[in-house]
Structure formats: C-alpha cells, structure tokens
Design an enzyme around this catalytic site. Sequence first.
Site, short mmCIF file in Angstrom:
data_model
loop_
_atom_site.label_atom_id
_atom_site.label_comp_id
_atom_site.label_asym_id
_atom_site.label_seq_id
_atom_site.Cartn_x
_atom_site.Cartn_y
_atom_site.Cartn_z
N ARG A 180 -7.42 -7.76 7.72
CA ARG A 180 -6.97 -7.44 6.36
C ARG A 180 -8.18 -7.22 5.45
NH1 ARG A 180 -3.05 -6.80 8.82
NH2 ARG A 180 -0.91 -7.45 8.38
N GLU A 197 -5.26 -8.60 -1.57
CA GLU A 197 -5.20 -8.52 -0.10
C GLU A 197 -4.33 -7.36 0.30
OE1 GLU A 197 -2.91 -9.32 3.66
OE2 GLU A 197 -2.21 -9.24 1.59
N ARG A 230 -5.65 -10.25 13.41
CA ARG A 230 -4.99 -9.72 12.21
C ARG A 230 -6.07 -9.39 11.19
NH1 ARG A 230 0.31 -10.25 10.59
NH2 ARG A 230 0.75 -9.92 8.37
N CYS A 283 0.85 -1.19 0.00
CA CYS A 283 0.00 0.00 0.00
C CYS A 283 0.88 1.24 0.00
CB CYS A 283 -0.90 0.02 1.23
SG CYS A 283 -1.87 1.53 1.40
#
Length: 341
Positions: free
Chosen positions: A190, A144, A188, A106
């Site tokens: 995502r 992802e 976590r 990103c």
Amino acid sequence: MTVNGNILHTRSYRQADLFGLEKRVPFPNPSLSRYTFIDLFAGIGGIRLPFSEMGYRCVFSSEWDKYAQKTYLANFGEMPFGDITLESTKQHIPEHFDLLLAGFPCQAFSIMGKMKGFDDTRGTMFFEVATILKRHTPEAILLENVKQLTTHDHGKTFATILRILDELGYHVKWKVLNALDFGLPQKRERVIIVGFRNRQRCESFDFSFKPKAYSLSDILESDEDVDPSLFASDMIYRKRQQKTEGKEIFYPSVWHENKSGNISVLDYACALRTGASYNYLLINGRRRPSSRELLRFQGFPDEYKIAVPHGEIRRQTGNSVAVPMIREIAKKIDNLLRTIQ
C-alpha cells in the site's frame, strides 16, 4: 481544558454513545486527549486503532457502508456519519482537529492534466479530503491507498494528488510499504502519504522501519474451532491435491490458485480476497480462513469484536489496512507532534 500546559480536548463527539455503549466496547474514545483526529472512509477503523491506542481522541468519523458502520460501532462505541460528499455530513466536522486520517478510494480524475489546481480532483473522493483540508487546515495527514495509485494514468493521478497537497500547504513524504515487513503473514503493498504543515516535522519524518518476522502459525485457529461450512468440498480438495502433486508441500501454508489454475503454496497470504476469488484461497489446501483469522491477517487484536456475518468480515478485512504498519507510522507522527513545535 489545560493540564500541565497542554490543551486537553474534552468529549464533544457523541455520534453514537447509545445507552452508554462506548463503556462496553474494546476501544472506547478517551474523554481527555492532547491530540484529536478525524477518520474518513473509516471502514472498520484499522487506521484509527493505533491512534486510539496512543490516547488520541476521534472527533468525527465517516463511513457509508452499513455493515462497516455496525462493526465500527461495536468496537469504538460510535456510529460513523454517512456520505462524506454531502455538505450536511461535512457540517458535523469540528472546526479544529490535529490530524486527518483517510484511506480514500482511488478513482480516475475527471479532468486530469488540465492543471486547474484544486478543481482537478472534483468528482473524486480525494476532492472530499482536499475540501476538508482546505477548510480546517489540520497540522498532519495520513493517507493510505492501493499501490497502483502511484502508477495510475502513467503517474498523472498521483502527481495531481501531491500537487494539490502542496497547494494546500502540506509538506509530504510517501512510500509503498508491504504488510510482510510489519510482522504479518500477508503480502499486501500500500502507498502511504504522510504530511505536515510544519516543514521541519516533514523533513524529520522517515519511512525507515526494521522488518519484523511473521508467523502464519500465530494467525491460524485449529480446524476443530472453525465453522465446518468453511471447509472445501471433497471435489475441490481432491483437485488441489492433484494439481500440487510433485510440488514441495509444507504446513501450515496458504494455497492460492490463480486464473490459469496454477497453485502456489506459501507461508503467507498473497492478499485477502474479497470477491469470488476468495474461494481459491485455502488454508493448508483444505479450508477457507475464518473471520478471526482474516482479522489477524490484518493485525487486528483478538479483542476486536466480530459483529457481522462472515461474508461481511471477508469484505471488510479485504478493504481494510495492515494495522501494525499503521501503528509504526502513527508512533513516528506522534513523536514529531510532541517534540517539534
């Protein structure tokens, strides 16, 4: 080749079938497959693995980090190509494949909000994904990224990604998912983007999953089997005991120390730590996770080979994906590819 009316893709991808290596790896590429995919920003193959389990054939992979390449080679028998931003790398991508996988980095888009369409993403890794989609038009995509992608620059970055995918002919759905809900003792989150060129396939896809129970005990090795160098010093151990005095302590547990020095004791990991903060994550307040434990936190099976030093496994798992999460998504994508024409 055609078998029972289905096109089966034979092997043409020989990036690193070095000395028959793929015959000795735990997750070899099938020689025949109905569906093919490419694996971009491949890391150590966490997104690839569930599709390999279903018999999909990888026809191209790309990963620039040399240590991740080594781990990938040891487990899949193929050396990924390097820098995907180079045209010389892209030229190795076959003309046809069915599915594009990418856990792309990103970054801030250089000309966000200019509404120049495809060029809005130039200079970012998503631009490389978009370029490949424009050239090859695979039927399906699975992307992802970190949860924060959805809110970056007040949501403009994510809106641009979705708009470009639409302009490229993809109908998409997305959702933020948590590894804790897929049987892993790790919080976590995502964002997952799934897309199809076929509108009906996209409309039939959903992100509904039944949460699965997790168990930290199933992840952990016995202290006797762990490298002694992973144990905290006596000084750190004593400090942890002092800071948790009066708190409810249970075992097994993962102890986390935040920037303020506060310690939380949980039956799961808040995240796999890749940098210096890794030192503040301790199993049972006593030691750092082993390489095998780090892989298990991400859902990699025990037959997955460790081919690099512990420090690299620490970094690789911290940058990888929750395999069981991807596995459930992969099953849904596979079902739609097979049932809706």
